[in-house]
Design a protein around this motif. Structure first.
Motif, short mmCIF file in Angstrom:
data_model
loop_
_atom_site.label_atom_id
_atom_site.label_comp_id
_atom_site.label_asym_id
_atom_site.label_seq_id
_atom_site.Cartn_x
_atom_site.Cartn_y
_atom_site.Cartn_z
N GLY A 712 10.28 -3.36 1.70
CA GLY A 712 11.73 -3.56 2.05
C GLY A 712 12.21 -3.40 3.44
N VAL A 717 9.97 -10.03 5.09
CA VAL A 717 9.19 -9.58 3.98
C VAL A 717 7.75 -10.29 3.76
CG1 VAL A 717 8.78 -9.16 1.52
CG2 VAL A 717 10.95 -8.72 2.64
N LEU A 747 13.68 -6.56 -3.28
CA LEU A 747 13.26 -7.18 -1.75
C LEU A 747 14.17 -8.37 -1.42
CD1 LEU A 747 9.52 -6.45 -1.76
CD2 LEU A 747 11.41 -4.93 -1.09
#
Length: 748
Positions: A712, A717, A747
């Protein structure tokens, strides 16, 4: 204190083993069977308690030595007190008091207790004390339980037994014991704490003569104070539990006590056969009911360690067949054991280590101090050299004679069959009186005597002079070469180490050639403790790569992992990061058999320096550690020096974690890496590769959740890492995979 305790304990084990084993051998040979029971009992008690006495005597301060007994064993190794910097002559002062330490036979110590041996001493003493405390606690619990059980027993109201007890106690002048009925599980009549006589049910129906025999036996125990002795023996056995031979002595004493009480109970006319019959009834009760003899702390008529068959046979033989001996024989045997107890303090196990034992038993010039004065002791094949100094002495600049003396100096040297002795005594006007002897006869100081004294005075000056004072004097005369030459002339480990330390403390610049000579001398020191001390002193210098390589080679030759680790710790702040030096450093670590010492050395090195090359060498050394815990601790020490963006170091770290078989330890090691502030995608990939091989579901889940948390922090990502996290958790249970999915969903 720990060393003193362990020295006493080891000496006790040695002394008591010699006494008990010797008496046991005499018994096996049939010699003790010819002695009376009382004599045998006295000998066994002396053997049991003698080790306590002799081991304690060996640690008592020695009396002040005199010129007539300077050849006696010296006590404890002491470095001579440092002289003031402005004093040129060598001065040795007599210490006020210095309690002697233990010694192995007549041989003094050649070095202080090595720290590794000290660690062993601490551990052994701790195990001994812990075991003693646990056994004492168990004994106290057993004693309290027996007291409670006896108080709950019903009082025996049988008038016949009470009448017999009153008659026999009055006849023997003993207080009347309290009579109670024994518990069902106690098959033998016994005496419990508080003079309580417990009688099992089968005893109550005995005929009168057998009842009197049983009571006579138990009252004999009271008269002999056997209950108190049994309690003392139990406490002693608990405190000194490592001595297994004590159990042999206690079993013999139990049997002899029973035989003595049998003889006392059988003394009245007609009681011998009655007592034998009561013992057979007791044996039948034990066999038929499957019951025990009774509590160990109570004195029973048929206690464990007292075979009934032996006692019955002895009773049936009659008094005329009982062994006896002359009183002189008895006291002669007692005197032999007492003499052995008095001689044993000279044989003491002290703090020596096996690797240096032969060296310690060989030669060496040693400065030694006791409460009686300062000594030098040296023993070598074919001769010995001993000195006793009571006061203070200085030597002339040529170091071939005494310059001033306050007190008395006695020197004795034996070479082959010739013994020379010189006694110097100061007079009130500053003059020195000399008494020279060959053998025991006074002789004028002839040419041979003067040559001997010149050589001896030089030897004394060399040994008694403070090493730093001597180094300064030599430096003033001949510069650094004179100091180094004197260092190379030293024959034994202790003076070599002292002179190396003095060389460093001189504060003079040491060129590489001088450093090489000093390191070569240190490498020739055989004792691990002394070599480590010398190398630690040399590590204070600024050593170039060739000198560090020589230094590390000398450290690799130390025969103790602890000493190697301590030596490496001294060099750690100055360790060069060149490939050759780091390879040599890794080689020293590779010679350590102890994972703990290797891990501690790695941690000390990475705490001292954060050079990438040094950290890479530390990771390489950590990867060779076998134990999971030690490997994890070593890796954690390295992880604390990383930022997380060191690509090669992170890769080496992750590879090393793959070698940890325990899932918990691997998880902890990976957690340390995941805590690095700059760990990027490449580092997370390495962590996932290591985590995939973890077998424990919970531990693997914790690592994967921590990786998801670190993902995160990456923007954007990394989708490939997200897929890798899922693959790594694929074999986990549904609940664990659900936790991973929830973490990944967060996330975004």
């Amino acid at each position: 204190m720990t060393d003193l305790l362990l020295t006493w304990g080891c000496s006790y084990l040695l002394h008591s083993s010699l006494l008990i084993a010797g008496l046991w051998a005499a018994e096996r040979a049939g010699w003790l069977a010819r002695l009376a029971t009382g004599t045998q009992e006295m000998l066994w008690r002396l053997a049991l308690l003698g080790g306590l006495v002799s081991a304690t005597l060996s640690l008592l301060p020695a009396p002040a030595a005199t010129p007539a007994d300077v050849a006696r064993p010296a006590a404890v190794l002491r470095a001579a007190p440092p002289a003031p910097k402005d004093v040129a002559p060598a001065i040795v002062e007599t210490p006020a008091t210095a309690p002697p330490s233990a010694q192995l036979g007549a041989l003094p110590l050649m070095a202080p207790l090595a720290p590794r041996a000290h660690d062993l001493a601490v551990g052994s003493a701790a195990v001994w004390l812990l075991g003693a405390l646990l056994m004492l606690a168990g004994l106290a619990r057993q004693w309290a339980g027996l007291r409670r059980a006896v108080r709950r027993l019903p009082v025996l109201s049988d008038p016949r037994w009470r009448s017999f007890a009153v008659q026999l106690a009055a006849a023997q002048g003993l207080p009347l014991p309290e009579l109670r009925s024994a518990r069902p599980g106690w098959a033998s009549p016994l005496l419990a704490p508080g003079r309580v006589l417990c009688l099992p049910a089968w005893c109550l129906d005995l005929p009168d003569d057998e009842a009197r025999a049983v009571l006579g036996h138990e009252l004999a125990h009271l008269r002999r104070r056997d209950p108190a002795w049994r309690l003392l023996a139990a406490v002693m056995n608990a405190l000194l539990w490592p001595q297994l031979l004590n159990r042999v002595a206690l079993r013999r004493l139990d049997l002899l006590a029973e035989l003595a009480c049998d003889a006392a109970a059988a003394a009245p006319s007609g009681q011998r056969l009655a007592l034998a019959q009561s013992l057979l009834r007791c044996a039948e009760a034990l066999k038929a009911g499957g019951m025990g003899h009774g509590p160990a702390l109570a004195c029973g008529a048929a206690s464990e360690g007292s075979p009934l068959s032996t006692r019955v046979r002895r009773l049936l033989k009659g008094d005329e067949n009982a062994p006896r001996e002359r009183r002189g024989v008895r006291w002669g045997l007692v005197a032999v054991i007492l003499v052995a107890m008095a001689a044993m303090p000279a044989v003491v196990i002290s703090h020596t280590d096996a690797g240096a034992l032969l060296e310690r038993l060989g030669v060496g010039d040693l400065s030694i101090s006791t409460g009686g004065g300062s000594h030098i002791v040296s023993r070598y094949p074919g001769g010995s050299f001993t000195v006793h100094l009571d006061g203070q002495v200085t030597f002339n600049d040529a170091e071939d004679d005494v310059q001033t003396l306050a007190g008395t100096l006695t020197v004795r040297e034996r070479e082959s069959d010739v013994t020379r002795e010189m006694t110097l005594t100061s007079s009130g006007d500053g003059r020195i009186q000399r008494d020279y002897r060959v053998g025991k006869q006074p002789q004028p100081l002839d040419d041979a005597g003067r040559q001997w004294w010149t050589k001896t005075a030089a030897r004394l000056a060399e040994q008694l002079t403070d090493p730093l004072v001597r180094a300064k004097r030599l430096f003033g005369r001949g510069g650094l070469d004179a100091v180094l030459a004197d260092l190379e002339r030293a024959r034994d480990d202790f003076p070599r180490r002292q002179r190396i330390e003095a060389l460093v403390r001189l504060g003079q610049p040491l060129p590489p050639a001088a450093q090489d000579r000093a390191i070569a001398v240190a490498a020739g020191i055989g004792g691990g403790f002394e070599r480590r001390q010398a190398l630690q002193a040399l590590a204070e210098l600024t050593l170039a790569e060739p000198q560090q390589l020589a230094w590390l080679k000398a450290a690799a030759g130390i025969d103790s992992d602890f000493e190697r680790r301590e030596a490496l710790g001294a060099l750690a702040p100055k360790l060069l990061d060149s490939p050759a030096v780091l390879a040599a450093w890794t080689d020293v670590l590779g010679r350590m058999g102890s994972d703990f010492e290797r891990r501690t050395a790695i941690a000390a090195q990475v705490d001292a320096t954060s050079h990438p090359a040094a950290l890479a060498a530390a990771l390489q050394a950590a990867d060779r550690i076998q134990g999971d815990f030690e490997k994890r601790e070593a890796l954690s020490a390295v992880a604390k020096r990383l930022q997380g963006d060191e690509t090669e170091l992170v890769a080496a770290y992750a590879r090393a974690t793959a070698g940890i078989s325990g899932d918990f330890e691997r998880r902890e090691a990976l957690a340390q890496l995941l805590d690095r502030p700059k760990l990027g995608a490449a580092g997370l990939e390495r962590v996932l590769n290591s985590a995939e091989n973890m077998g424990g579901g919970f531990e693997r889940l914790q690592v994967l959740l921590r990786v998801a948390e670190r993902l995160g922090e990456l923007r954007p990502v990394d989708a490939a890492l997200v897929d890798h996290v899922r693959r790594a958790g694929r074999s986990l249970g549904d609940f664990e995979r659900g936790q991973i999915e929830r973490a990944l969903d967060s996330l975004g």
